[in-house]
Design an enzyme around this catalytic site. Structure first.
Site, PDB file in Angstrom:
ATOM      1  N   TYR A 145       0.894  -1.223   0.017  1.00  0.00           N
ATOM      2  CA  TYR A 145       0.126  -0.177   0.033  1.00  0.00           C
ATOM      3  C   TYR A 145       0.894   1.286   0.036  1.00  0.00           C
ATOM      4  CZ  TYR A 145      -3.194   3.316   1.867  1.00  0.00           C
ATOM      5  OH  TYR A 145      -4.146   4.749   2.182  1.00  0.00           O
ATOM      6  N   ASP A 240       9.337   2.538  -0.593  1.00  0.00           N
ATOM      7  CA  ASP A 240       8.372   3.231   0.073  1.00  0.00           C
ATOM      8  C   ASP A 240       8.846   2.903   1.611  1.00  0.00           C
ATOM      9  OD1 ASP A 240       6.248   4.049   1.653  1.00  0.00           O
ATOM     10  OD2 ASP A 240       4.837   3.518   0.324  1.00  0.00           O
ATOM     11  N   LYS A 268       5.610   9.792   8.176  1.00  0.00           N
ATOM     12  CA  LYS A 268       5.433   9.318   9.600  1.00  0.00           C
ATOM     13  C   LYS A 268       6.621   9.704  10.609  1.00  0.00           C
ATOM     14  CE  LYS A 268       2.671   5.263   8.318  1.00  0.00           C
ATOM     15  NZ  LYS A 268       1.187   5.499   8.498  1.00  0.00           N
TER      16      LYS A 268
HETATM   17  N1  HOZ Z   1      -1.997   4.312   6.605  1.00  0.00           N
HETATM   18  C1  HOZ Z   1      -2.270   4.026   7.933  1.00  0.00           C
HETATM   19  C2  HOZ Z   1      -2.480   2.441   7.734  1.00  0.00           C
HETATM   20  N2  HOZ Z   1      -1.323   1.822   7.253  1.00  0.00           N
HETATM   21  C3  HOZ Z   1      -3.587   4.386   8.282  1.00  0.00           C
HETATM   22  C4  HOZ Z   1      -3.626   5.628   8.739  1.00  0.00           C
HETATM   23  C5  HOZ Z   1      -4.705   6.163   9.753  1.00  0.00           C
HETATM   24  O1  HOZ Z   1      -5.800   5.900   9.564  1.00  0.00           O
HETATM   25  O2  HOZ Z   1      -4.396   7.026  10.625  1.00  0.00           O
END
Ligand code: HOZ
Length: 429
Positions: A145, A240, A268
């Site tokens: 993802y 990524d 992040k």
């Molecule tokens: N991209 C996050 C999961 N792999 C989720 C981000 C969120 O919902 O805060």
């Protein structure tokens, strides 16, 4: 499942004005049922919900909070930055300082461009690969993802998998026509596609260690083949590292694995809990980005001073007191404890872990790709999730997400988690 009346009421209220009551689907608890907890505050390794319950936090905001919540150095840096104004729309030195720290930490990165989210980072990295090579095709891997980029929302993991919508309505077919989806860890499939279309492939984007189908490590043959084929055919290799950057090592998964991609996407941790993304690579490639070059990419809040200050404080702390060995030791302790508990309960399982990222899969099949991840018993996972939640341990609310440790966790926290898991797993005996 314990009741949480305040959270239930807050969710009902939110659903009236926010689609599904959440601002990102992973938070909706779609993979485990029930309603999401609404968080009142966080401190150190803990989250506190509005029903006044405390949880040991294994999601860490889905990755950023490696130092735990409210780390004093980050809080101080943010407070100081806020007093100087929260956004300028003009350059500031904090951007250069964070860029210098990223460049110093990650040898494959000579220049870096900041954006505001991981999605923007991967989207821009792909545009750069296409602009640099003059080619259109992008390879991605099923179950990986890379945010909600149109062209990458094909066979995506994370909440796109949890909610059963690997291909979202609203993504025109034309957007994904140039995206080839291959199987993770499959060297033969990769070689075949490069043989057939190698001179049209702009880039390959991959989570070098996958977090978004649960934790899935790459094989070393697969990584070597990826690097060899991309180099042979002049395609760019895009890592990524939104989840793994500064998480698995200070220099990310690529430092741990000894790899050297052409472009890396970050997010992040480099924002220390504030909205940041970034992409970086060799200067010769990065100089194609506007205004140095012709590939367009822009953003009002890109390089936001408060987010830069939080990122700098986080990276400073990680560099001054590298936590990676200690976190790996805690991870190993947790893995061993969970393995014994699941075995004793007679529950078929796999525990995938690298350093401080891990997933307990409810399947007897080793999990090496998207297909094997999907052999997991998600109903069993959901039951386990709520049993843990009721005992005060907040795990990712989907079988297909990695869990994280933070530097505020101790051996005592890990041992408490193992005791709770042992009790929780008894429901399956
Ligand atoms: N991209 C996050 C999961 N792999 C989720 C981000 C969120 O919902 O805060």
């Amino acid at each position: 499942m314990s009741t949480r009346p305040q959270s239930s009421a807050a969710f009902e209220r939110a659903r009236k004005v926010i689609p599904g009551g959440v601002n990102s689907p992973a938070r909706a608890f779609g993979g485990v049922g029930g309603t999401p907890l609404f968080i009142a505050r966080a401190d150190g390794p803990y989250l506190f919900d509005i029903d006044h319950k405390r949880y040991l936090d294994f999601i860490g905001s889905w990755g950023p909070m490696i130092l735990g919540h409210c780390h004093p150095a980050v809080v101080d840096a943010v407070m100081a930055a806020v007093r100087n104004g929260s956004s300028y729309g003009a350059p500031c030195e904090l951007e250069t300082e964070l860029a210098e720290r990223v460049v110093e930490a990650v040898p494959s990165v000579e220049m870096v461009r900041f954006v505001s989210s991981g999605t923007e980072a991967t989207m821009s990295a792909i545009r750069l690969a296409r602009g640099y090579t003059g080619r259109d095709l992008i390879i991605k891997f099923a179950g990986c993802y890379h945010g909600h980029v149109d062209s990458l929302l094909v066979s995506a993991g994370s909440s796109a998998l949890t909610h059963g919508v690997p291909n979202s309505p609203g993504v025109p077919k034309g957007c994904t026509d140039d995206t080839l989806v291959l199987k993770y860890n499959d060297c033969a499939g990769l070689a075949e596609v490069f043989r057939a279309k190698g001179d049209k492939i702009a880039g390959v984007i991959i989570e070098p260690v996958v977090g978004n189908m649960g934790l899935v490590p790459p094989t070393s043959e697969f990584r070597k083949e990826l690097r060899r084929l991309t180099q042979q055919y002049g395609a760019l290799l895009i890592y990524d590292e939104v989840m793994t950057g500064f998480r698995l090592a200070y220099g990310g998964a690529q430092e741990l694995l000894g790899d050297s991609p052409d472009i890396t996407a970050f997010g992040k941790i480099i924002g220390g809990g504030y909205p940041v993304g970034a992409y970086g690579g060799r200067a010769e490639v990065m100089k194609k980005i506007m205004p140095a070059g012709p590939v367009f990419q822009a953003g009002t809040l890109s390089g936001n001073p408060v987010a830069m200050a939080a990122g700098i404080a986080t990276l400073k702390e990680l560099k001054a007191n590298p936590p990676y060995r200690q976190l790996d030791a805690l991870g190993a302790r947790l893995e061993a404890g969970l393995r014994t508990a699941a075995t004793d309960a007679g529950v078929p399982h796999q525990i995938n872990r690298i350093g401080n990222m891990w997933t307990l899969f409810f399947t007897a099949t080793p999990v090496t790709d998207f297909d094997t991840a999907k052999t997991s018993d998600t109903k069993r996972f959901a039951r386990f999730f709520w049993e843990m939640m009721d005992r005060g341990f907040y795990l990712p609310c989907s079988q297909f997400e990695a869990a994280f440790l933070c530097t505020q966790m101790t051996e005592a926290h890990i041992d408490q988690t193992i005791v709770a898991a042992r009790e929780a797993l008894k429901v399956f005996a």
